[in-house]
Design a protein around this motif. Structure first.
Motif, PDB file in Angstrom:
ATOM      1  N   ASP A  34      20.363  23.412 -30.134  1.00 28.84           N
ATOM      2  CA  ASP A  34      20.077  24.563 -29.272  1.00 28.84           C
ATOM      3  C   ASP A  34      20.323  24.270 -27.788  1.00 28.84           C
ATOM      4  O   ASP A  34      20.127  25.152 -26.943  1.00 28.84           O
ATOM      5  N   VAL A  57      12.905  24.329 -31.017  1.00 23.35           N
ATOM      6  CA  VAL A  57      14.329  24.121 -30.774  1.00 23.35           C
ATOM      7  C   VAL A  57      14.705  22.683 -31.116  1.00 23.35           C
ATOM      8  O   VAL A  57      13.855  21.803 -31.160  1.00 23.35           O
ATOM      9  N   LEU A 104      19.474  24.675 -23.320  1.00 24.93           N
ATOM     10  CA  LEU A 104      18.509  25.722 -23.621  1.00 24.93           C
ATOM     11  C   LEU A 104      18.312  26.615 -22.407  1.00 24.93           C
ATOM     12  O   LEU A 104      18.109  26.131 -21.287  1.00 24.93           O
TER      13      LEU A 104
END
Length: 70
Positions: free
Chosen positions: A21, A17, A24
């Motif tokens: 992102d 990631v 998360l």
């Protein structure tokens, strides 16, 4: 014939990631949370990775951390 909702679940045990992102969460936003486990938010930035306490998937952070993230 209808599509199986579990087909959208990522099968990898390690997922990379980036700052894009964040925030998360696991299950990921496009996965059917009702069929997996409760949604939990994870911080992979501080140590470079985060492990989901429910399914044990590892999220590995790469790239620059977002500004203001401690």
């Amino acid at each position: 014939m209808s599509e199986n909702p579990l087909d959208s679940v990522r099968k990898e045990r390690q997922i990379t990631v980036t700052a894009a992102d964040l925030p998360l969460c696991c299950p990921l936003p496009d996965e059917p949370v009702a069929l997996l486990h409760p949604r939990v938010y994870l911080d992979p930035v501080k140590s470079g990775k985060a492990v989901c306490p429910y399914c044990s998937r590892e999220f590995l952070f790469t790239g620059e951390p977002p500004k203001g993230h401690h």
